[in-house]
Design a protein around this motif. Structure first.
Motif, short mmCIF file in Angstrom:
data_model
loop_
_atom_site.label_atom_id
_atom_site.label_comp_id
_atom_site.label_asym_id
_atom_site.label_seq_id
_atom_site.Cartn_x
_atom_site.Cartn_y
_atom_site.Cartn_z
N LEU A 39 0.84 -1.19 0.00
CA LEU A 39 0.00 0.00 0.00
C LEU A 39 0.88 1.23 0.00
O LEU A 39 1.63 1.48 0.94
CB LEU A 39 -0.92 0.00 1.22
CG LEU A 39 -1.78 -1.26 1.40
CD1 LEU A 39 -2.59 -1.16 2.70
CD2 LEU A 39 -2.71 -1.46 0.21
N GLY A 40 0.81 2.01 -1.06
CA GLY A 40 1.61 3.22 -1.20
C GLY A 40 1.22 3.91 -2.49
O GLY A 40 0.22 3.57 -3.13
N LEU A 41 2.02 4.90 -2.90
CA LEU A 41 1.71 5.65 -4.11
C LEU A 41 2.30 5.02 -5.36
O LEU A 41 2.03 5.47 -6.48
CB LEU A 41 2.19 7.10 -3.97
CG LEU A 41 1.45 7.95 -2.92
CD1 LEU A 41 1.95 9.38 -2.94
CD2 LEU A 41 -0.06 7.91 -3.15
N GLY A 42 3.15 4.00 -5.19
CA GLY A 42 3.67 3.27 -6.34
C GLY A 42 4.53 4.08 -7.28
O GLY A 42 4.56 3.83 -8.48
N THR A 43 5.25 5.07 -6.74
CA THR A 43 6.05 5.98 -7.58
C THR A 43 7.42 5.42 -7.95
O THR A 43 8.10 5.98 -8.81
CB THR A 43 6.27 7.31 -6.84
OG1 THR A 43 6.96 7.05 -5.60
CG2 THR A 43 4.94 7.98 -6.54
N GLY A 44 7.85 4.34 -7.28
CA GLY A 44 9.19 3.82 -7.51
C GLY A 44 10.25 4.53 -6.71
O GLY A 44 11.43 4.15 -6.75
N LEU A 45 9.86 5.58 -5.97
CA LEU A 45 10.82 6.36 -5.18
C LEU A 45 10.39 6.42 -3.72
O LEU A 45 9.20 6.46 -3.40
CB LEU A 45 10.93 7.79 -5.71
CG LEU A 45 11.47 7.98 -7.14
CD1 LEU A 45 11.36 9.44 -7.55
CD2 LEU A 45 12.92 7.52 -7.22
N SER A 46 11.38 6.45 -2.82
CA SER A 46 11.13 6.64 -1.40
C SER A 46 12.20 7.58 -0.85
O SER A 46 13.38 7.25 -0.87
CB SER A 46 11.18 5.30 -0.65
OG SER A 46 11.05 5.50 0.74
N TYR A 47 11.77 8.76 -0.42
CA TYR A 47 12.69 9.79 0.07
C TYR A 47 13.81 10.05 -0.93
O TYR A 47 14.99 10.16 -0.58
CB TYR A 47 13.26 9.40 1.44
CG TYR A 47 12.19 9.29 2.51
CD1 TYR A 47 11.70 10.43 3.15
CD2 TYR A 47 11.64 8.06 2.84
CE1 TYR A 47 10.70 10.34 4.10
CE2 TYR A 47 10.64 7.96 3.79
CZ TYR A 47 10.17 9.10 4.42
OH TYR A 47 9.17 9.02 5.36
#
Length: 350
Positions: free
Chosen positions: A305-313
């Motif tokens: 569950l997340g935004l699925g952007t491929g990026l984290s911070y």
């Protein structure tokens, strides 16, 4: 409303919007250890060369030792990966489907500088015959790259339910291109029924004794339907939860084990505090379902569950890969503070 409640803190350098790779090396290593065993099934280069050639192997089941045996003999006329040097360094890898991660991979040795490798090796699985007969064998050939970017050379899948077990002879089979179902992990693993909500810091008012000083994400795992039945008696399942990128012991939570049930009811609530609203763009709740056995736990399926952007911070990560349904579920939670958002989400291979 729930049999268990857990409350833990979300731990990460959240104040750094674009952290350096070095400052998070330990965090990223632990993320890899959690997801790598599943993700490695699909890692590699699928499009650099066209599948060609044949593979010779035989199948057998030893009733006495309860062992499934894949006799890998040799390959012929494999594709050339390194055209400049005119070479391929092939090896053979096998999985049992639909759950590749459950049994783990088996693979032969690597034969260097040849498109006609000879192996004469036996890949073995300790598995009950009744369980084996609801599986498919995926046998694939790969070029071994020293840097880890292995290239796919071809595969074959065999439905073991219809296999002629009196046939123990070595036979030749043509290698085929990668199937879309294998690449995308398209297989039915069950459906998770859950609710989530986000409580922003200080949003419940000064007079509320439970007003959180920092934001909280609440996850209510209700039940799961139609899990893979790995044994005649059913499956002994439990759910693991992490809030990625935090993979520390503090982030890890799990439900109790529900025995002999392919439709387990967990009714388990987890609360993660330490959230700020901006963290919801970079964090990902990973829920995975596992079959519990004495020696090892077998992966059944999961959701992220997340935004699925491929990026984290600011860092590119493999696990920020939520489906459209999972992204929509997370976005609805973000836009409706202090409200339970209910959903039915299909489990997948991750």
């Amino acid at each position: 409303e729930s049999d268990t409640a857990s409350e833990i803190s979300f731990q990460f350098n959240k104040h750094k919007k674009t952290p350096s790779i070095g400052s998070h090396s330990s965090d990223m290593a632990s993320v890899s250890s959690v997801s790598g065993s599943v993700l490695s099934v699909y890692s590699g280069d699928f499009g650099s060369v066209d599948a060609q050639g044949t593979v010779e192997f035989a199948l057998d089941y030893d009733e006495k030792s309860r062992e499934f045996q894949v006799h890998v003999s040799q390959c012929r006329d494999l594709a050339v990966v390194d055209e400049k040097k005119g070479r391929s360094d092939p090896y053979v890898k096998t999985y049992l489907l639909p759950d590749k991660a459950r049994m783990g991979k088996r693979k032969t040795s690597v034969k260097k500088r040849t498109v006609n490798p000879i192996y004469n090796e036996v890949l073995r699985y300790k598995i009950e015959k009744m369980v084996l007969l609801i599986q498919k064998l995926n046998l694939s050939v790969w070029h071994n790259d020293p840097l880890g970017r292995n290239s796919f050379l071809g595969e074959i899948e065999i439905d073991l339910a219809s296999w002629d077990w009196s046939n123990r002879k070595l036979n030749w089979y043509p290698l085929k291109p990668r199937s879309l179902s294998a690449v995308n992990g398209v297989d039915h693993r069950g459906v998770m029924n859950l609710s989530i909500k986000y409580v922003p810091p200080g949003s419940l008012g000064k007079m509320c004794p439970k007003n959180p000083p920092s934001g909280e994400v609440h996850i209510w795992v209700k039940d799961v339907k139609d899990l893979l039945q790995l044994r005649p008696s059913g499956v002994d399942s439990f759910v693991k939860c992490y809030v990625l990128p935090d993979t520390s012991k503090k982030s890890y939570q799990k439900t109790r084990v529900i025995k002999r049930d392919t439709n387990p009811v967990f009714n388990h609530t987890i609360v993660y505090d330490g959230f700020h609203t901006e963290d919801l763009k970079d964090a990902c709740v990973e829920l995975t379902v596992w079959d519990h056995e004495k020696l090892t736990n077998h992966f059944l399926g999961g959701i992220r569950l997340g935004l699925g952007t491929g990026l984290s911070y600011g860092i590119s990560v493999d696990w920020m890969d939520s489906t459209q349904e999972e992204v929509a579920f997370w976005q609805e939670m973000m836009s409706a503070s202090n409200e339970w958002i209910e959903g039915l989400l299909p489990l997948r291979s991750l």
